[in-house]
Design an enzyme around this catalytic site. Structure first.
Site, PDB file in Angstrom:
ATOM      1  N   GLY A  26      13.589  28.953  30.865  1.00 40.12           N
ATOM      2  CA  GLY A  26      12.670  27.952  30.320  1.00 40.12           C
ATOM      3  C   GLY A  26      12.497  26.786  31.268  1.00 40.12           C
ATOM      4  N   TYR A  33      12.646  26.330  12.850  1.00 43.57           N
ATOM      5  CA  TYR A  33      13.277  25.769  14.048  1.00 43.57           C
ATOM      6  C   TYR A  33      14.726  25.395  13.759  1.00 43.57           C
ATOM      7  CZ  TYR A  33      14.106  22.449  17.885  1.00 43.57           C
ATOM      8  OH  TYR A  33      14.618  21.776  18.964  1.00 43.57           O
ATOM      9  N   GLY A  65       9.417  24.218  30.923  1.00 42.69           N
ATOM     10  CA  GLY A  65       9.222  23.465  29.694  1.00 42.69           C
ATOM     11  C   GLY A  65       9.475  21.981  29.878  1.00 42.69           C
ATOM     12  N   GLN A  66       9.402  21.239  28.777  1.00 43.21           N
ATOM     13  CA  GLN A  66       9.532  19.783  28.851  1.00 43.21           C
ATOM     14  C   GLN A  66      10.859  19.361  29.465  1.00 43.21           C
ATOM     15  OE1 GLN A  66      10.087  17.679  25.174  1.00 43.21           O
ATOM     16  NE2 GLN A  66       9.284  15.758  25.973  1.00 43.21           N
TER      17      GLN A  66
END
Length: 319
Positions: free
Chosen positions: A8, A143, A11-12
């Site tokens: 990842g 989530y 990603g942010q």
């Protein structure tokens, strides 16, 4: 840590964590793992190796671990809260089945694993103020369900197989470099862009809704510092409460107006986001992280706000 895989990496958090790890470990290997459609670009691609790393493809992850002799995996793959509500099946597949793949590979190849958790593990029955480290985890979102499952699964692999698993419960992350990716706390980033652009901000979260937040430099430092910590001192491996500040939209907008007096904000409440936000804590107690591995944030609301505005002015002026 010498040879690290970031799953990842675009990603942010991943895009900035990858660069920070390469800076801190110049003699090691930090592989930027990515999925199709989210390939690394610019400095992220130019400063170190990159490889396709779909967390749902165990063979692909295992191949990277073998090829680069990986000893530490930062597993950042996840669908954030808002997106996970829209795609619950994908959220489970990535967040839980993907983590299972990573933990199995770590067990076989003797890797340490960092998988971030979230304040999303808590729900409406959890104490709202100064939420304890050890308390009720009853999330009301997919989530949150994936993050609780991840905490339990990571603890199991540590206790059953000795895999060195570690995690923090991230609050909302505010970054000047990367845009958020569909989380409930995204407003706390978007508001700064509106302020710098001179636009009125329509806030999707109601006044009086407090949530914990953290500036990205502190988030990066937390992830790295925990992985460097003496394992003998860690009691709460998966996952530590950490925080830096707690505020509602009114407090944040007032702080912004100290630097941009003409900034205006109105409310356009998103009922889905508001419902999620109301189920989360107003503030966390991070005493265990401070005691067990020396966690200490460097930024508060005032210093973060000034730095965000300064950096975004430069960023947006360059187009």
């Amino acid at each position: 840590m010498k040879n690290i895989l970031i799953i990842g990496s675009t990603g942010q958090i991943g895009s900035e964590l990858t660069m920070e790890l390469r800076k801190r470990y110049p003699h090691g290997v930090v592989v930027a793992g990515y999925i199709a459609g989210a390939e690394p670009e610019g400095a992220l691609l130019e400063t170190g190796p990159a490889a396709p790393a779909d967390v749902t493809d165990a063979w692909q992850i295992a191949g990277i671990v073998t090829r680069y002799n990986i000893d530490t995996i930062y597993n950042l793959a996840a669908l954030l809260s808002k997106v996970a509500e829209e795609k619950p099946q994908a959220a489970w597949k990535i967040g839980v089945e993907g983590l299972f793949n990573v933990l199995e590979i770590a067990r076989e190849r003797h890797c340490a694993v960092f998988t971030p958790s979230s304040i999303g593990v808590f729900g409406s029955d959890t104490p709202k103020d100064k939420t304890p480290q050890d308390t009720i985890r009853n999330p009301q979102t997919m989530y949150g369900v994936t993050k609780v499952s991840g905490e339990l699964l990571s603890d199991y692999y540590f206790k059953r197989f000795g895999v060195d698993t570690r995690s923090v419960r991230f609050p909302g992350i505010i970054s000047s470099a990367t845009l958020p990716g569909g989380g409930t706390t995204d407003y706390a980033v978007n508001i700064f862009y509106s302020a710098v652009k001179g636009e009125k901000f329509l806030c999707p979260i109601a006044a009086g809704t407090f949530m914990d937040m953290m500036y990205m430099p502190d988030a990066l430092n937390a992830a790295i510092k925990l992985m460097e910590a003496d394992p003998a001192k860690l009691v709460h491996r998966n996952a530590f409460n950490i925080t830096a500040m707690s505020f509602d939209p009114e407090i944040l907008s007032a702080q912004i107006r100290k630097h941009a007096p003409n900034f205006r904000m109105e409310y356009s409440i998103n009922p889905v986001l508001q419902s999620i936000a109301e189920s989360w804590p107003d503030s966390l107690d991070d005493a265990c992280a401070r005691m067990e591995w020396g966690w200490m944030p460097e930024y508060d609301l005032e210093t973060m706000t000034k730095d965000m505005l300064d950096k975004l002015k430069i960023k947006l002026s360059h187009g």
